[in-house]
Design an enzyme around this catalytic site. Structure first.
Site, PDB file in Angstrom:
ATOM      1  N   CYS A   1     -23.993  69.944  83.588  1.00  6.93           N
ATOM      2  CA  CYS A   1     -23.790  70.689  82.358  1.00  6.93           C
ATOM      3  C   CYS A   1     -25.091  70.853  81.607  1.00  6.93           C
ATOM      4  O   CYS A   1     -26.129  70.368  82.035  1.00  6.93           O
ATOM      5  CB  CYS A   1     -22.799  69.961  81.463  1.00  6.93           C
ATOM      6  SG  CYS A   1     -21.241  69.609  82.287  1.00  6.93           S
TER       7      CYS A   1
ATOM      8  N   TYR B   1     -33.130  73.583  92.768  1.00 10.37           N
ATOM      9  CA  TYR B   1     -32.169  74.653  92.548  1.00 10.37           C
ATOM     10  C   TYR B   1     -31.712  74.801  91.112  1.00 10.37           C
ATOM     11  O   TYR B   1     -31.587  75.906  90.590  1.00 10.37           O
ATOM     12  CB  TYR B   1     -30.923  74.432  93.415  1.00 10.37           C
ATOM     13  CG  TYR B   1     -29.787  75.370  93.059  1.00 10.37           C
ATOM     14  CD1 TYR B   1     -29.824  76.711  93.450  1.00 10.37           C
ATOM     15  CD2 TYR B   1     -28.712  74.943  92.286  1.00 10.37           C
ATOM     16  CE1 TYR B   1     -28.816  77.587  93.088  1.00 10.37           C
ATOM     17  CE2 TYR B   1     -27.695  75.821  91.930  1.00 10.37           C
ATOM     18  CZ  TYR B   1     -27.754  77.136  92.331  1.00 10.37           C
ATOM     19  OH  TYR B   1     -26.770  78.002  91.966  1.00 10.37           O
TER      20      TYR B   1
ATOM     21  N   ASN C   1     -24.046  65.398  79.967  1.00 10.06           N
ATOM     22  CA  ASN C   1     -24.388  65.950  81.273  1.00 10.06           C
ATOM     23  C   ASN C   1     -24.580  64.782  82.221  1.00 10.06           C
ATOM     24  O   ASN C   1     -25.438  63.941  81.990  1.00 10.06           O
ATOM     25  CB  ASN C   1     -25.678  66.777  81.183  1.00 10.06           C
ATOM     26  CG  ASN C   1     -26.198  67.231  82.537  1.00 10.06           C
ATOM     27  OD1 ASN C   1     -27.385  67.461  82.701  1.00 10.06           O
ATOM     28  ND2 ASN C   1     -25.331  67.376  83.523  1.00 10.06           N
ATOM     29  N   GLY C   2     -23.758  64.740  83.258  1.00 11.89           N
ATOM     30  CA  GLY C   2     -23.876  63.661  84.225  1.00 11.89           C
ATOM     31  C   GLY C   2     -22.515  63.138  84.604  1.00 11.89           C
ATOM     32  O   GLY C   2     -21.501  63.788  84.363  1.00 11.89           O
TER      33      GLY C   2
ATOM     34  N   GLY D   1     -23.854  75.777  83.162  1.00 17.54           N
ATOM     35  CA  GLY D   1     -22.406  75.660  83.068  1.00 17.54           C
ATOM     36  C   GLY D   1     -21.780  76.914  82.520  1.00 17.54           C
ATOM     37  O   GLY D   1     -22.222  77.433  81.496  1.00 17.54           O
TER      38      GLY D   1
HETATM   39  P1  5GP Z   1     -24.047  77.861 100.987  1.00 16.26           P
HETATM   40  O1  5GP Z   1     -23.850  79.329 101.044  1.00 16.26           O
HETATM   41  O2  5GP Z   1     -24.840  77.317 102.131  1.00 16.26           O
HETATM   42  O3  5GP Z   1     -22.744  77.137 100.814  1.00 16.26           O
HETATM   43  O4  5GP Z   1     -24.839  77.537  99.667  1.00 16.26           O
HETATM   44  C1  5GP Z   1     -26.206  77.777  99.586  1.00 16.26           C
HETATM   45  C2  5GP Z   1     -26.522  78.736  98.474  1.00 16.26           C
HETATM   46  O5  5GP Z   1     -25.876  78.313  97.268  1.00 16.26           O
HETATM   47  C3  5GP Z   1     -27.994  78.782  98.199  1.00 16.26           C
HETATM   48  O6  5GP Z   1     -28.371  80.147  98.016  1.00 16.26           O
HETATM   49  C4  5GP Z   1     -28.176  78.018  96.896  1.00 16.26           C
HETATM   50  O7  5GP Z   1     -29.116  78.664  96.074  1.00 16.26           O
HETATM   51  C5  5GP Z   1     -26.818  78.017  96.276  1.00 16.26           C
HETATM   52  N1  5GP Z   1     -26.442  76.699  95.712  1.00 16.26           N
HETATM   53  C6  5GP Z   1     -26.828  75.479  96.112  1.00 16.26           C
HETATM   54  N2  5GP Z   1     -26.254  74.522  95.358  1.00 16.26           N
HETATM   55  C7  5GP Z   1     -25.487  75.147  94.472  1.00 16.26           C
HETATM   56  C8  5GP Z   1     -24.664  74.688  93.396  1.00 16.26           C
HETATM   57  O8  5GP Z   1     -24.498  73.494  93.128  1.00 16.26           O
HETATM   58  N3  5GP Z   1     -24.047  75.668  92.692  1.00 16.26           N
HETATM   59  C9  5GP Z   1     -24.189  76.982  92.971  1.00 16.26           C
HETATM   60  N4  5GP Z   1     -23.572  77.873  92.219  1.00 16.26           N
HETATM   61  N5  5GP Z   1     -24.967  77.443  93.959  1.00 16.26           N
HETATM   62  C10 5GP Z   1     -25.607  76.537  94.698  1.00 16.26           C
HETATM   63 MG    MG Z   2     -28.783  81.047  96.142  1.00 17.78          MG
END
Ligand code: 5GP
Ligand code: MG
Length: 481
Positions: free
Chosen positions: A5, A249, A106-107, A32
Site C-alpha cells: 500500500c 518493480y 503498508n506491510g 494501491g
Molecule cells: P506475469 O505476466 O509473468 O504473471 O507477471 C509479470 C509482469 O507483471 C511483469 O510485466 C511485471 O512488471 C508485472 N508485475 C510483477 N509483479 C507485479 C505485482 O505485484 N503487481 C502487478 N500489478 N504487476 C506485477
Molecule cells: Mg509489467
C-alpha cells in the site's frame, strides 16, 4: 492478507492538510488502487473519508472541504486476489479512552493473530480481520499507561513483520518503520510543515524537499504546530530486510529510496543483465512500462561493449494506457486476453529483426508467453527474453501480492523449462548477487524470500534465512536531528 500500500502523513502550520494529502495519494496511486482514504484532525476531533476505488473516484470536491484540520494521514490500498474487502480500507480510525487514533499501514505482520488473540482475551473487540486494527488496539492500550513514545516502543516490541505506518494520535502525526525496514518510508519538508510518505515522489508532488528515509526501527513525531519533528531510534536492528522488489518493480522510478534514484538502480540492473547474459540482436525493446529503465541500461551497456555489434533501442510494443490492471484478473484466460488488449507490436521495429525483449520480472509467465508469440506473429526472426530480476520461486508474505506457489512459473521449473514454455529463443534472468550489487547492499540486509524461498521472518511452513534474535529494544528514547 498481503498489503502493498501507500501511506502518507502531513502536519502543517495553518493550512488544511486535506488537499496536500489528496495530492500525495495521487502520487502514490501505483501502490494501491482498491481504496483510498484520508483522516484529518482539527485540534478537537477527527474527520474521515475512506472509499473504495481510485483516488480520483473516491474523493469529490465537497469531501475534501469536510476534512478539516492541518494534520492528517492518508492511505491507498492494494487490491488482493482474495477479494475486495471494504472493512479493510484505510486509514483505520477509532476513539479510545486514551484519545483518537488513525492508522495507515503498508506491510504485513507475521504475528497479528497471536497479538490479536491476546488483546481479545483482554476484552478488545475487533471489527475487521486486518492486522492494522491489531496495531491500533495494542497502541491504544499502551497509551493508557505510557507516553506516546514509550507506547509506540512497547507496541513495536510486540508486533513482528513488515510495517511502514503513519499514525495520528489526536493532532499528532507520527511515522514508524519496522526494525527490518522492509517497506520504504521517508520524511520531507514543506514550506509550511512536514510530510511522511511511502515514496519521495509524493513529497515532490507537494513541492517539498526530501529530508531522508525514516530509519529502520525509528519513530518520527511531527510537531503539531508544523514547525519541526523529533525522532527516536526505538529499535536498533542488526540486519535490515529491505524488499528488493520495491526497487525492481514496485516503487516509482522517480522516487529516491536509500539515497538512490529508483530509475538509476533499474538502469544499473539492466547494465548488469547485459554483463551477465547479453546477446547480440538487432533491437532491444522494453515491455512497457515496467521494463523501460532496464532496457535502456541494457542497450547502453551493449553499445559500450567493444566486443558487441551494437544494438538499436526501440519501442516495439505500444501500450494502451486506458486498460487497467491485468495482473490481478482472476482467471488465466482473462489475464491472457488482457495482455493482448494492453499491448500491440509496432511492426516496423520488429519485422525481420532479431529482438531482445526486456522486462523487470516474470511471475506467472503470462506476459512473456503472450508477448513472445506476439512478436513472432509480427515477423520477428528471433526473440530473446532478458529479465531484470532473479526467478520468482516463492510467494511474498510481506506485502507484495505475488500469487501462490502453484501459480509461479519458476517455482518448480528450470530456466530451460520456462524458456520452452514461453517459446523464446533464449531466456536469462539476473542473478541475486547482481541485484545486491546494484542496490549497494549486502544480501544479509535484503528480504530475498520470493527469489530464495527463505525468509527473514518466522512464517509458518517456510524456511528462515537468518537467526532472528528479535532486534534489541533500546532502553532510552532520544531525540536527534
Ligand atoms: P506475469 O505476466 O509473468 O504473471 O507477471 C509479470 C509482469 O507483471 C511483469 O510485466 C511485471 O512488471 C508485472 N508485475 C510483477 N509483479 C507485479 C505485482 O505485484 N503487481 C502487478 N500489478 N504487476 C506485477
Ligand atoms: Mg509489467
Amino acid at each position: 492478507m498481503h498489503e502493498k500500500c501507500g501511506v502518507v502523513g502531513v502536519s502543517l502550520e495553518d493550512r488544511d492538510a486535506a488537499r496536500p494529502l489528496y495530492y500525495s495519494l495521487y502520487a502514490l496511486q501505483h501502490r494501491g488502487q482498491e481504496s483510498a482514504g484520508i483522516v484529518t484532525h482539527d485540534g478537537f476531533q477527527q474527520h474521515s473519508h475512506v472509499e473504495m476505488g481510485l483516488v480520483g473516484d473516491a474523493f469529490q470536491q465537497g469531501d475534501l472541504e469536510d476534512l478539516n484540520g492541518s494534520h492528517g494521514i492518508g492511505h491507498v490500498r492494494y487490491p488482493t486476489a482474495g477479494g475486495v474487502n471494504a472493512s479493510c480500507a484505510q486509514p483505520f480510525s477509532v476513539s479510545f479512552k486514551s484519545g483518537s487514533l488513525g492508522l495507515s499501514h503498508n506491510g504485513n505482520l507475521v504475528n497479528a493473530d497471536e497479538v490479536g488473540d491476546q488483546l481479545a482475551e483482554l476484552g478488545h473487540a475487533f471489527t475487521s480481520d486486518g492486522d492494522t486494527e491489531v496495531i491500533a488496539h495494542d497502541l491504544a492500550r499502551n497509551l493508557l499507561e505510557e507516553d506516546l513514545v514509550r507506547a509506540v516502543k512497547r507496541t513495536m516490541s510486540r508486533i513482528h513483520g513488515s510495517y511502514s505506518l503513519t499514525i495520528m494520535h489526536d493532532d499528532t502525526v507520527l511515522g514508524v518503520r519496522d526494525p527490518e525496514g522492509n517497506r520504504p518510508l521517508c520524511i520531507g519538508e514543506l514550506e509550511d510543515g512536514y510530510v511522511l510518505a511511502s515514496e519521495s515522489a509524493a513529497i515532490d508532488t507537494l513541492d517539498g524537499e526530501l529530508i531522508r528515509d525514516v530509519r529502520p526501527g525509528e519513530l518520527v513525531v511531527l510537531h503539531a504546530d508544523g514547525t519541526g519533528y523529533d525522532t527516536y531510534q526505538l529499535v536498533q536492528p542488526e540486519n535490515t530486510a529491505h524488499c528488493f522488489f520495491e526497487h525492481v518493480y514496485f516503487a516509482r522510478p522517480d522516487s529516491v529510496i536509500d539515497d538512490e534514484l529508483v530509475y538509476e538502480v533499474r538502469r544499473d540492473l539492466g547494465r548488469a543483465l547485459w554483463d551477465e547474459s547479453g546477446i547480440d540482436s538487432d533491437v532491444v525493446m522494453p515491455v512497457p512500462d515496467s521494463g523501460r529503465a532496464f532496457a535502456s541500461g541494457y542497450a547502453e551497456a551493449a553499445n559500450e561493449d567493444d566486443d558487441a555489434d551494437g544494438v538499436e533501442f526501440a519501442e516495439g510494443l505500444m501500450k494502451n494506457r486506458y486498460v487497467g490492471r491485468t495482473f490481478i484478473m482472476p482467471t488465466q484466460d482473462e489475464r491472457e486476453r488482457a495482455v493482448r488488449l494492453k499491448l500491440n507490436p509496432i511492426k516496423s521495429t520488429v519485422e525481420d529483426k532479431t529482438v531482445t525483449l526486456i522486462d523487470d520480472s516474470i511471475v506467472r509467465g503470462t506476459t512473456s508467453n503472450q508477448l513472445v508469440q506476439l512478436l513472432y506473429d509480427a515477423g520477428a526472426e528471433e526473440v530473446h527474453v532478458r529479465i531484470g530480476a532473479p526467478p520468482i520461486v516463492a510467494p511474498c508474505y510481506m506485502g507484495i501480492d505475488m500469487a501462490s506457489r502453484e501459480e509461479l512459473i519458476a517455482a518448480d521449473q528450470s530456466v530451460a523449462d520456462i524458456r520452452d514454455e514461453i517459446g523464446a529463443d533464449s531466456l536469462a534472468y539476473l542473478s541475486i548477487d547482481a541485484v545486491a550489487g546494484a542496490l549497494s547492499k549486502s544480501k544479509a540486509d535484503l528480504c530475498l524470500g520470493c527469489v530464495t524461498g527463505e525468509y527473514p521472518y518466522d512464517i509458518d511452513g517456510e524456511a528462515k534465512d537468518r537467526e532472528v534474535d528479535r532486534p534489541a529494544i533500546g532502553t532510552t528514547a532520544s531525540a536527534d536531528d
